[in-house]
Design an enzyme around this catalytic site. Sequence first.
Site, PDB file in Angstrom:
ATOM      1  N   ASP A   1       0.834  -1.216   0.000  1.00  0.00           N
ATOM      2  CA  ASP A   1       0.000   0.000   0.000  1.00  0.00           C
ATOM      3  C   ASP A   1       0.860   1.255   0.000  1.00  0.00           C
ATOM      4  OD1 ASP A   1      -2.022  -1.811   0.297  1.00  0.00           O
ATOM      5  OD2 ASP A   1      -2.825  -0.957   2.158  1.00  0.00           O
ATOM      6  N   ASP A   2       0.232   2.338  -0.395  1.00  0.00           N
ATOM      7  CA  ASP A   2       0.710   3.727  -0.234  1.00  0.00           C
ATOM      8  C   ASP A   2       1.807   4.149  -1.215  1.00  0.00           C
ATOM      9  OD1 ASP A   2      -1.017   3.548   1.867  1.00  0.00           O
ATOM     10  OD2 ASP A   2       0.454   3.996   3.448  1.00  0.00           O
TER      11      ASP A   2
ATOM     12  N   HIS B   1      -5.949   2.922  -3.964  1.00  0.00           N
ATOM     13  CA  HIS B   1      -5.976   3.096  -2.516  1.00  0.00           C
ATOM     14  C   HIS B   1      -6.424   4.518  -2.162  1.00  0.00           C
ATOM     15  CE1 HIS B   1      -5.024   1.956   1.514  1.00  0.00           C
ATOM     16  NE2 HIS B   1      -3.895   2.634   1.634  1.00  0.00           N
TER      17      HIS B   1
ATOM     18  N   HIS C   1      -5.524   9.755   0.155  1.00  0.00           N
ATOM     19  CA  HIS C   1      -5.296   9.009   1.388  1.00  0.00           C
ATOM     20  C   HIS C   1      -5.579   9.854   2.631  1.00  0.00           C
ATOM     21  CE1 HIS C   1      -3.594   6.057   4.161  1.00  0.00           C
ATOM     22  NE2 HIS C   1      -3.514   5.206   3.150  1.00  0.00           N
TER      23      HIS C   1
ATOM     24  N   HIS D   1       3.831  -2.143   3.176  1.00  0.00           N
ATOM     25  CA  HIS D   1       3.881  -0.789   2.602  1.00  0.00           C
ATOM     26  C   HIS D   1       5.232  -0.595   1.918  1.00  0.00           C
ATOM     27  CE1 HIS D   1       0.828  -0.606   5.782  1.00  0.00           C
ATOM     28  NE2 HIS D   1       0.252   0.354   5.052  1.00  0.00           N
TER      29      HIS D   1
HETATM   30 ZN    ZN Z   1      -2.678   3.177   3.308  1.00  0.00          ZN
END
Ligand code: ZN
Length: 481
Positions: free
Chosen positions: A279-280, A330, A334, A441
């Site tokens: 993620d991210d 995602h 965010h 991540h």
């Molecule tokens: Zn995230």
Amino acid sequence: MEVKQKRIDKKILIGLLVLLGVLMIFLAIYFFCIPRFRIQFFETEIEIPYQSEFAYSQTDVCFGTIFHCEEVTPKETGEVDTSKLGTYKVTYTYEYNSKSISKEQEVVVVDKESPIITIIGEEPLFYCGNGNGYGYEIEAKDNYDGDITDKVTSKVEEGKIVFEVMDSSGNKSTLEKKAELNDQESPTITLNGESSIFVELNGTYTEENATATDNCDGDLTSKITIEGSVDTSKSGEYILTYKVVDSNNNASEVKRYVYVYQTSDYPSLEGKNIYLTFDDGPSKYTSKLLDILKKYNVKATFFVTNQNLTKGYDDVLKRAYDEGHTIGLHTNSHVYASVYSSVDAYFADLYAIQDKVKNITGYAPMIIRFPGGSSNTISKNYDNGTHIMSMLTKAVQAKGFRYFDWNVDSKDASTAKNAASVASNVINSLGNKSTYVVLQHDIREYSVDAVEMIIQFGLSHGYNFQALKMDSPRVEHSVNN
Ligand code: ZN
């Protein structure tokens, strides 16, 4: 003959004189001696105003002769209540030398005072196409009837509104105010029920309709039309548009979103499978990660945001896509406070990152991961009590997206601060189930550094590495908001 004639004439003359004398005496007695009265009498019917002070008429009468007369004051009888409209009888009785004479008078208590109209509002007043004024208040008070506001009528004339009211006694008042035609205000439509409705596939959608009011036309509920329809046998997002137009052609519309969602089951895979998800990113460590994945020919899944793409990692994203990894979404920002403020805000943000990815790769992902996962409760801080996650998890499915959570947490965003602990958190969570979705991540170097260990362990213990697909097995948390 002539002498005799003269004598007769003389006798007639004397007779006439005597007759005249007697007549004079009678007249003298009539005028000067017989008592009589003179009346300068009042009006027999008078009107006096409501709530005025009533006073008996000045009605002295003179008794006597032409030379001598005596004023006699009457005895007045009869009540006049000036606080009640009506006709009252008053009697004046005169007595003189044991004779009496009476006269009656009718006293009519009348209301001649006109009501007062007050308009509370600035000139010019406004009126609608149908002639109804608006935006001001009317008040009408009458000295006798009290509040007669409900009796006020108004009509629109050239450049003015004329107000008119009449009290119960027929006293009329009119008031004119400058006015102009001005109806720019659109009707207000209020949905009955929620503006986002979620119906499970093949469930029932019940139309709750809406109400509409207008400053000029009042209740316009019956004039509402609904465009669009809902087919609950097909999952998807359905938009119903409620429209209404007022008499001056001011239109309004309100939309309701109906999400028909499907929570179908996806078959579990054969064997033991690990889905590495990151993620991210992308970030400056993503290239390194792609190298490791390439070395072992392992496909993974990237849930990307725009936070780092703006810093120039477009080519890294393109490479990940080209090398067969799954690109998931995602959210663009965010930022919890914005993406979880409303369903609309969430999708606006989601479509922004979808567009971005499509521009870079030519592919518009439909696989997503919610910031914080679908089980997050942080969203409660921003959704005004709307239970945003309950709505979003259904809405994304209705729109054809699939969301994935995880069942293995590497803890690289919390307690694990180095590659060894990230790797051991993952490895220790693996067992004999068919599906392991691992959360990592790729914005953390030590997490990227843990990947080779995880892959080596997996491959040597009979696990297959997979990238998430639209029909991958369901790994979803339970929703807590
Ligand atoms: Zn995230």
